[in-house]
Design a protein around this motif. Structure first.
Motif, mmCIF file in Angstrom:
data_model
loop_
_atom_site.group_PDB
_atom_site.id
_atom_site.type_symbol
_atom_site.label_atom_id
_atom_site.label_comp_id
_atom_site.label_asym_id
_atom_site.label_seq_id
_atom_site.Cartn_x
_atom_site.Cartn_y
_atom_site.Cartn_z
ATOM 1 N N GLU A 185 30.931 38.030 48.327
ATOM 2 C CA GLU A 185 30.725 38.291 46.904
ATOM 3 C C GLU A 185 32.108 38.653 46.359
ATOM 4 O O GLU A 185 32.792 39.510 46.926
ATOM 5 C CB GLU A 185 29.749 39.449 46.747
ATOM 6 C CG GLU A 185 29.471 39.878 45.318
ATOM 7 C CD GLU A 185 28.614 41.151 45.308
ATOM 8 O OE1 GLU A 185 27.385 41.041 45.197
ATOM 9 O OE2 GLU A 185 29.193 42.254 45.437
ATOM 10 N N VAL A 186 32.508 37.974 45.284
ATOM 11 C CA VAL A 186 33.882 38.129 44.792
ATOM 12 C C VAL A 186 33.858 38.283 43.277
ATOM 13 O O VAL A 186 33.151 37.545 42.578
ATOM 14 C CB VAL A 186 34.732 36.885 45.163
ATOM 15 C CG1 VAL A 186 36.150 37.012 44.606
ATOM 16 C CG2 VAL A 186 34.784 36.682 46.676
ATOM 17 N N VAL A 187 34.631 39.230 42.777
ATOM 18 C CA VAL A 187 34.850 39.314 41.334
ATOM 19 C C VAL A 187 36.107 38.501 41.009
ATOM 20 O O VAL A 187 37.174 38.720 41.597
ATOM 21 C CB VAL A 187 34.997 40.777 40.872
ATOM 22 C CG1 VAL A 187 35.393 40.839 39.400
ATOM 23 C CG2 VAL A 187 33.690 41.530 41.096
ATOM 24 N N LEU A 188 35.940 37.553 40.103
ATOM 25 C CA LEU A 188 37.041 36.650 39.759
ATOM 26 C C LEU A 188 37.947 37.274 38.701
ATOM 27 O O LEU A 188 37.631 38.327 38.134
ATOM 28 C CB LEU A 188 36.465 35.322 39.256
ATOM 29 C CG LEU A 188 35.486 34.630 40.218
ATOM 30 C CD1 LEU A 188 34.958 33.349 39.596
ATOM 31 C CD2 LEU A 188 36.140 34.343 41.570
ATOM 32 N N ALA A 189 39.047 36.601 38.425
ATOM 33 C CA ALA A 189 40.080 37.157 37.541
ATOM 34 C C ALA A 189 39.586 37.376 36.108
ATOM 35 O O ALA A 189 40.168 38.164 35.360
ATOM 36 C CB ALA A 189 41.301 36.249 37.537
ATOM 37 N N ASP A 190 38.515 36.682 35.737
ATOM 38 C CA ASP A 190 37.987 36.884 34.384
ATOM 39 C C ASP A 190 36.790 37.843 34.386
ATOM 40 O O ASP A 190 36.130 38.014 33.364
ATOM 41 C CB ASP A 190 37.594 35.541 33.749
ATOM 42 C CG ASP A 190 36.590 34.771 34.595
ATOM 43 O OD1 ASP A 190 36.077 35.337 35.588
ATOM 44 O OD2 ASP A 190 36.315 33.591 34.282
#
Lengths: 480, 480
Positions: B169-174
């Motif tokens: 699970e990853v939070v992206l740059a936006d």
């Protein structure tokens, strides 16, 4: 043909030689259709470069002319990924050199056009194993295996193709060559580019060579065929076996009763492995590089405990190499004999291993309710949670009427897979056949990331366009 | 502080609570320096979100304000990757839940802030092994292990962190959340996004959770300590052992004579493992999930053949668990005792396993010629081709004068690694410390691909900017 396109073919012919730019329709034929004849494509030409530099030249010229490129290895894919709809077919078949074998490093460096069997054979010469093994190994090419992240029967012990690739050489969409041919077990020099290309089905770059990892060649092997009362009992057996023999458990394949019935009915030389009938069967293989280890004793210990616990109903352990082959023959005949039972609707799915028995039971019930008389043949790589959930037509039904329900059954089966947080494409890839379903089942953020990557690495969209995904602005090529 | 930045901190304080937005310099201190005190950073604040959604909120607000984010786990990295030079530190420490353990699937789903040791312990509760093991396991956090693709002592058998990650699970740059938390052994539903984030050191996205793979817990273990005449003899031994015991060989660590000398001199409780002295030592561990397997017998068989062939000079096999621990203690004391021998210049490199002995011999000679009296301590994960090629200062030299030669020795050692198609960053990552060297040793096409990916996934360059790579238009932050 526009002038640009005609010019392109002239340039390629001048550079590669007339023999390597095939325009004759008959000679092109085998490149335009795929294994299962689900698709028929069309192409300007089939281009056959003989080296990485020539691949790069072809890509540069196509990029200049804005002409699409469909890379092709052995053309044994099952999802339409290698079928051209426009532009040229770029065949990697002539890049078939084994570049290096390094036994101490347990690696082999091969070109994309090497036949899988040739890679296996080369490994064996230095007493090593290249474990990737699948039905088409005599004709598929390693570049295609890498492009599709192929699976097969040894994944349980050795991983998918992805796990066997240490380094890559790739021609990018602008014709530059990325030389990532390193044979290292540890390398943290920046982003992992390799895994981006593995499994991208030729849409991000063209794999021209790879460093693959080898393993010690097994020196002992034991095969067993087990009868269980249900898929759930089979899962219990799998868990016990893995916990005890984890390192040696090379294969754990599943067959339902119906699968064994049609194998025994149709397959030449097939002999009933056990006395009675059981609802669920497991084919198990243990292997070890140590010739002195007694694998039979180890499997017997687990099986006798499992018999006592009521998990196993009956079992046979092969007494010889030949008997082991005979047991494998039952499993390997399955794809073939299904054809003799009429039309098949197929699904290549995976779920968490803990859910594989639930999946088989739930999806079987759902399909039988949806079409009474349908014969479920859910078999495959149980230990990976990967089931080939195939449906044979009801005996009395018209084949065409059954196959017309393909999409309906896709929905039924794939919805269940999706609810179990599974994959609707376990080992065969997306290509054309599952491209539009991806939009239904894939996390939308992931899909958007895929589009971002595609646009960044292939801004002209000339590498295998329309496969795996469509870009927002792009209309999908008409499906046949 | 500009208004935008001040506004940002107000917004974050309002959303997360004042306690979770640390601005007090004393309270921030431990987040600004790293383990080896090579770097000291500066930050607007340390922000401690408590959930994935809160991480996403922080990233969205930072993106709006154009403020850089340095993600941080246990802050145990060795390359300066977690040191902030601007913007905020985003600590993942509060995301420390074990979300799910699925013993049948052999997976564990954990949040990024879980301490590695806690993950190992949780696996053990269901009689499984999470094999990632390294010196800082009591304080490093799994998100950091994933972001740096950590290595350690079990890579030979179980792979790098990358190989243990099934889903992310990853939070992206936006600020969008990619939910890729699947625990599947086979999944070909499009591009492999997971491996792009693993090892990207927080520059492409912020890992908030992961599905990790577990293994059957070993039930038997044998440790041996071997004396060989040379690194080349040690390589011969490794090859024999792997070919025979491939599946059970869990560790094959190397120590030169100098390393054992300083361990016996400084380490509390260290006892000479063998009677005489040898030029090269191997610490070997075999393990198996089968309690009935006789690993001692297996290792004895290989060792007696190797003794006869003149490959091994002397060997001891631990007679008890305690003796095995004592042998491991010799290896594990090494990092500590080196500090007691004055200044160290360190290299974390990998070469193909076939070249590891050549590398040790060649690089040792080159360093000794470059600075007579320098004491080479080349030890580590021999079976992975990963050597910690460390140099202890000449006894009579000033520490500062020796350390002033850091870059000179980097060139000497890394040039040799590069000639052998190796890696100048095997398991510790790039961070700041090797960022500019990457430009010297990395394939330029690969570097350009990395920049393309960075620009595509983080167009504002707010995720850990200046780490791993610099974008062309960007000036690097001043190195200390």
């Amino acid at each position: 043909m526009t002038d640009t396109r005609s010019d392109l073919l002239d340039i390629l012919t001048a550079s590669l030689g007339a023999q390597q730019v095939i325009r004759d329709p008959d000679a092109m034929e085998s490149y335009l259709v795929e294994e299962r004849r689900l698709y028929r494509g069309a192409a300007l030409a089939v281009v056959r470069p003989g080296s990485t530099e020539e691949v790069a030249l072809v890509v540069r010229e196509c990029a200049k002319a804005g002409v699409a490129i469909v890379p092709q290895g052995g053309n044994t894919g099952l999802v339409g990924g290698g079928v051209p709809y426009d532009g040229i077919v770029l065949s990697l078949a002539r890049l078939d050199r084994i570049r290096e074998v390094d036994a101490f490093n347990a690696t082999i460096t091969v070109e994309a056009g090497c036949i899988l069997k040739a890679v296996q054979d080369e490994a064996e010469k230095v007493d090593c194993l290249f474990p990737l093994s699948l039905a088409s190994e005599g004709s598929c090419r390693i570049g295609g295996n890498i492009a599709t992240n192929a699976g097969g029967v040894n994944v349980l012990r050795y991983g998918n193709t992805r796990d066997l690739v240490l380094g890559l050489e790739v021609v990018l969409a602008d014709g530059r060559i990325w030389n990532g041919l390193k044979g290292l077990r540890k390398d943290n020099m920046g982003y992992d580019l390799k895994n981006l290309f593995v499994g991208s089905e030729g849409t991000l770059g063209i794999v021209t060579a790879a460093v693959l990892t080898l393993f010690p060649r097994p020196k002992s092997r034991t095969v067993a065929f087990i009868g269980c009362a249900s898929p759930h009992a089979t899962l219990d057996l799998f868990d016990r076996l893995r916990r005890r023999t984890g390192d040696q458990l090379t294969a754990f394949e599943f067959m339902p009763r119906f699968a064994l019935e049609i194998v025994l009915k149709h397959a030449a030389g097939a002999v009933p492995p056990l006395g009675g009938w059981h609802e669920a069967y497991a084919l198990i293989e243990l292997s070890s590089p140590d010739p002195a280890i007694d694998l039979r004793e180890r499997i017997e210990a687990v099986l006798s405990e499992a018999l006592e616990a009521g998990i196993v109903e009956d079992a046979v352990i092969a007494a010889s190499e030949a008997q082991g082959e005979a047991l494998w023959h039952l499993r390997e005949s399955l794809s073939h004999v299904q054809r003799l039972e009429g039309g098949s609707i197929k699904h290549d799915v995976a779920v968490p291993v803990s859910k594989v028995a639930d999946f088989i039971v739930t999806a079987t019930r759902a399909c039988e309710e949806a079409l009474p008389g349908v014969r479920v043949c859910a078999f495959g790589h149980f230990g990976d949670g990967n089931i080939h959930f195939n449906l044979s037509q009801p005996v009395a039904m018209e084949k065409a009427a059954f196959l017309a329900q393909w999409e309906r059954f896709n929905r039924i089966v794939h919805d269940i897979v999706h609810d179990m947080n599974g994959s609707i494409s376990a080992e065969h890839g997306v290509g054309l056949i599952k491209r539009d379903e991806l939009v239904l089942y894939k996390d939308p953020v992931a899909l958007d990331l895929m589009r971002t990557l595609k646009s960044a690495l292939d801004p002209q969209n000339i590498l295998n366009p329309g496969k795996v995904l469509t870009l927002e602005a792009e209309l999908p090529p008409a499906l046949p």
